[in-house]
Design a protein around this motif. Structure first.
Motif, PDB file in Angstrom:
ATOM      1  N   ILE A  33       0.811  -1.065  -0.021  1.00 35.00           N
ATOM      2  CA  ILE A  33      -0.025   0.009  -0.016  1.00 35.00           C
ATOM      3  C   ILE A  33       0.675   1.230   0.030  1.00 35.00           C
ATOM      4  CG2 ILE A  33      -1.644   1.293   1.326  1.00 35.00           C
ATOM      5  CD1 ILE A  33      -2.242  -1.312   2.624  1.00 35.00           C
ATOM      6  N   ARG A  34       0.853   1.989  -0.832  1.00 34.51           N
ATOM      7  CA  ARG A  34       1.830   3.078  -1.310  1.00 34.51           C
ATOM      8  C   ARG A  34       1.021   4.239  -0.336  1.00 34.51           C
ATOM      9  NH1 ARG A  34       3.226   5.898  -6.984  1.00 34.51           N
ATOM     10  NH2 ARG A  34       4.052   8.095  -6.270  1.00 34.51           N
ATOM     11  N   CYS A  35       2.073   4.822   0.346  1.00 33.86           N
ATOM     12  CA  CYS A  35       1.414   6.247   1.198  1.00 33.86           C
ATOM     13  C   CYS A  35       2.341   7.515   0.787  1.00 33.86           C
ATOM     14  CB  CYS A  35       1.401   6.007   2.545  1.00 33.86           C
ATOM     15  SG  CYS A  35       0.142   4.813   3.098  1.00 33.86           S
ATOM     16  N   ASN A  36       1.948   8.565   0.330  1.00 37.30           N
ATOM     17  CA  ASN A  36       2.674   9.650   0.015  1.00 37.30           C
ATOM     18  C   ASN A  36       2.456  10.474   0.954  1.00 37.30           C
ATOM     19  OD1 ASN A  36       3.975   8.686  -2.526  1.00 37.30           O
ATOM     20  ND2 ASN A  36       2.218   9.279  -3.499  1.00 37.30           N
ATOM     21  N   LEU A  37       3.543  10.926   1.645  1.00 37.22           N
ATOM     22  CA  LEU A  37       3.168  11.851   2.905  1.00 37.22           C
ATOM     23  C   LEU A  37       3.727  13.325   2.747  1.00 37.22           C
ATOM     24  CD1 LEU A  37       3.574   9.234   5.769  1.00 37.22           C
ATOM     25  CD2 LEU A  37       1.528  10.082   4.758  1.00 37.22           C
TER      26      LEU A  37
END
Length: 229
Positions: A33-37
């Motif tokens: 699951i990709r998370c861009n923060l």
């Protein structure tokens, strides 16, 4: 390098995943699951029941513990290529002991316990390497506890400054951290940090200006650390 290529490279290079075959590695890539923060965003909050394993692909992720009085302690920082997990990944219902937040734009990949557990159970080498990583984290946590319990604020702050001067490779560094952020890193209050900084300045160890710290006596600052080991 594309986003998926960077994930593939990190998975192949990380000891926990390096023993996996191409099929399992491909499955991990699909399940991630990709998370861009963005700067200041939170991945998970202290107290959450958060059953995920995460890998930092770009940037940094701070683990910040908040006391009942509202004081912050920066427990550790996870950087590119580092792997960690929420307690609930292993123990049902265990709350997260620190908030995970970003000091800068960061990209992280997550795997839920439900998705990745079958791969762990089928690959003993992967589980063994994760146990080795746990021991390393426990040793780091022990060192942090020792510093907080046995080293005064002055020693912890001197170490923080020396680390920043070493990274910069220069005798002067920009005051990029606020007093509150420095306090969170050494486990104290902004007032204590302010007093210690000006004690260092009075002893001619550093020069403090509005915009930077200038190192004037590296050996003297190092002795502050050594005196309280």
């Amino acid at each position: 390098m594309t986003v998926m290529e960077s994930l593939t490279t990190l998975l192949h290079a990380h000891p926990v995943f390096a023993s996996l075959g191409s099929t399992d590695l491909g499955l991990l890539e699909k399940q991630a699951i990709r998370c861009n923060l963005q700067t200041g965003e939170t991945l998970a909050l202290q107290g959450d029941i958060w059953s995920y394993l995460f890998l930092v692909v770009d940037g940094e992720l701070d683990a910040v513990k908040v006391s009942s009085e509202g004081r912050n302690l920066l427990v550790t920082t996870f950087r590119t290529g580092e792997l960690f997990w929420g307690p609930a990944f292993f123990q049902d219902g265990a709350p997260l002991v620190a908030t995970l937040e970003t000091p800068s734009p960061t990209r992280v990949y997550l795997w839920s316990r439900e998705r990745i557990e079958p791969i762990f159970l089928a690959n003993g080498k992967m589980g063994w390497e994760l146990c080795r990583l746990m021991i390393q984290r426990m040793q780091r946590a022990s060192a942090i506890v020792d510093e907080l319990a046995f080293q005064p604020v002055a020693g912890r702050l001197a170490r923080l400054l020396l680390d920043h001067f070493t990274i910069a490779g220069e005798p002067s560094i920009e005051r990029s951290l606020t007093l509150d952020e420095m306090a969170a890193r050494v486990g104290t209050t902004r007032e204590m940090v302010c007093r210690a900084l000006y004690r260092f300045a009075d002893k001619k160890l550093i020069n403090v200006t509005r915009t930077e710290f200038v190192l004037t006596d590296r050996d003297g600052l190092a002795r502050v650390v050594d005196d309280f080991k």
